[in-house]
Design an enzyme around this catalytic site. Sequence first.
Site, PDB file in Angstrom:
ATOM      1  N   GLY A 130       0.821  -1.206   0.000  1.00  0.00           N
ATOM      2  CA  GLY A 130       0.000   0.000   0.000  1.00  0.00           C
ATOM      3  C   GLY A 130       0.848   1.246   0.000  1.00  0.00           C
ATOM      4  N   ALA A 133      -8.781   1.286  -3.013  1.00  0.00           N
ATOM      5  CA  ALA A 133      -9.142   0.861  -4.361  1.00  0.00           C
ATOM      6  C   ALA A 133      -9.927   1.925  -5.121  1.00  0.00           C
ATOM      7  CB  ALA A 133      -9.932  -0.440  -4.297  1.00  0.00           C
ATOM      8  N   LYS A 164      -1.019  -4.669   9.155  1.00  0.00           N
ATOM      9  CA  LYS A 164      -1.647  -3.364   9.294  1.00  0.00           C
ATOM     10  C   LYS A 164      -3.156  -3.502   9.407  1.00  0.00           C
ATOM     11  CE  LYS A 164      -3.452  -2.523   4.965  1.00  0.00           C
ATOM     12  NZ  LYS A 164      -3.249  -3.827   4.361  1.00  0.00           N
ATOM     13  N   ASP A 214       0.539   2.534   4.760  1.00  0.00           N
ATOM     14  CA  ASP A 214      -0.611   1.642   4.617  1.00  0.00           C
ATOM     15  C   ASP A 214      -1.467   1.621   5.878  1.00  0.00           C
ATOM     16  OD1 ASP A 214      -2.158   0.004   3.077  1.00  0.00           O
ATOM     17  OD2 ASP A 214      -0.807  -1.702   3.088  1.00  0.00           O
ATOM     18  N   ARG A 217     -13.012  -1.851   6.289  1.00  0.00           N
ATOM     19  CA  ARG A 217     -13.782  -2.750   7.148  1.00  0.00           C
ATOM     20  C   ARG A 217     -13.080  -3.093   8.452  1.00  0.00           C
ATOM     21  NH1 ARG A 217     -14.918  -6.472   1.984  1.00  0.00           N
ATOM     22  NH2 ARG A 217     -12.790  -5.765   1.698  1.00  0.00           N
ATOM     23  N   ASN A 218     -11.753  -3.129   8.453  1.00  0.00           N
ATOM     24  CA  ASN A 218     -11.045  -3.398   9.706  1.00  0.00           C
ATOM     25  C   ASN A 218     -11.267  -2.263  10.706  1.00  0.00           C
ATOM     26  OD1 ASN A 218      -9.426  -5.912   8.950  1.00  0.00           O
ATOM     27  ND2 ASN A 218      -8.865  -4.503   7.311  1.00  0.00           N
ATOM     28  N   GLU A 251     -10.578  -8.561   7.141  1.00  0.00           N
ATOM     29  CA  GLU A 251      -9.360  -9.332   6.902  1.00  0.00           C
ATOM     30  C   GLU A 251      -8.446  -9.389   8.116  1.00  0.00           C
ATOM     31  OE1 GLU A 251      -7.837  -7.220   3.561  1.00  0.00           O
ATOM     32  OE2 GLU A 251      -8.861  -8.477   2.099  1.00  0.00           O
TER      33      GLU A 251
END
Length: 346
Positions: free
Chosen positions: A144, A148, A199, A257, A266-267, A295
């Site tokens: 990173g 996206a 990360k 990143d 989402r994290n 993730e």
Amino acid sequence: MAIITILGAGAMGSALATPLTQAGWETRLWGTWLDDHLLDACEAGKPHPRTNVPLAPGTKLYRSDQLDEALEGADAVFIAVASVGIPKITEMALSAISKASVLLCTTKGFWTDPDGRIQLLPDAIRAIAADKGALLPPIVGVGGPCKANEVAEGKPTATIYGSLHEASAIRMAREISTDVYRIEPTTDEVGVEVCAPMKNVYAIALGIADGLEEGTGLPHHNLKSAIFAQAVREMSIVSTELGARPETAFGLAGVGDLEVTGLSGRNKVYGVRIGRGENAIEALAAMEAAEQTVEGVPAAGLALTLVQQREGLLDRLPLLQAVTAIIAGAEDPAGLAAAAALPPRI
């Protein structure tokens, strides 16, 4: 015009079509059997459902049963599927990958080998190829910080490409970079590959600090900064223990990143839900029901196993220990995150 094939039509796979087409590649985007609805939207001229950005003009689309056609004549191949899909997709595409000059991988995560040991994804791909008796081109790990949707929109982006084969990293940096998508090549494959999944783990902790603000109406910026600093410290400790250069964690692969992942994604959202008072297990179940993969959750467990393979390493990673306990449903997640991030009392 050289051909590049992207395996995986999700958010990052589709987003990469923008700089690749702008850099002059014939860009082919292949979707797995899980991507049909995404390709349907793109073929209908709608924005990609994951990025809300139209696919780059000129991108050629291929369905799951058109893998051989998508890979025919490809000079370079991108793997852009979730980490759980790496073994299957690698095996399916191995024959064509072996004919390419380079294999690039945007996937973030770890892999468990048949003996239960944790490996980095490039090593996993090499192991799969060796098991099948296939030769691989040089692998380039893509790090990173890259959201996206911003890559898809053509917004200024700095990224890092890591490879043990220096010439391949430099070549890809030269042939994919555009005026707004710039690549830093490095031979520190290990550093890039360790920071990429970890990360996501630490972004959960950053989200907890933001969730505390949402839940109480009071900012917790000091705590978030302490978490950020400790996260970078731990990424550097783990990566250097595995053979990386310490500075990699303090550059784009680590600090950069982590910054972008801690701002959105989402994290971070999962951490916010915990910070504002939701039960960690219930919050994860709700996100999974909404098809929102976090993730950092599986990555945390795999990272824990990875560091336990090296004696004494886990003791130096209090924030990793805290996040794994929080994910498991431990009480007082904010207190655990604070205790792990603040310096010890003297």
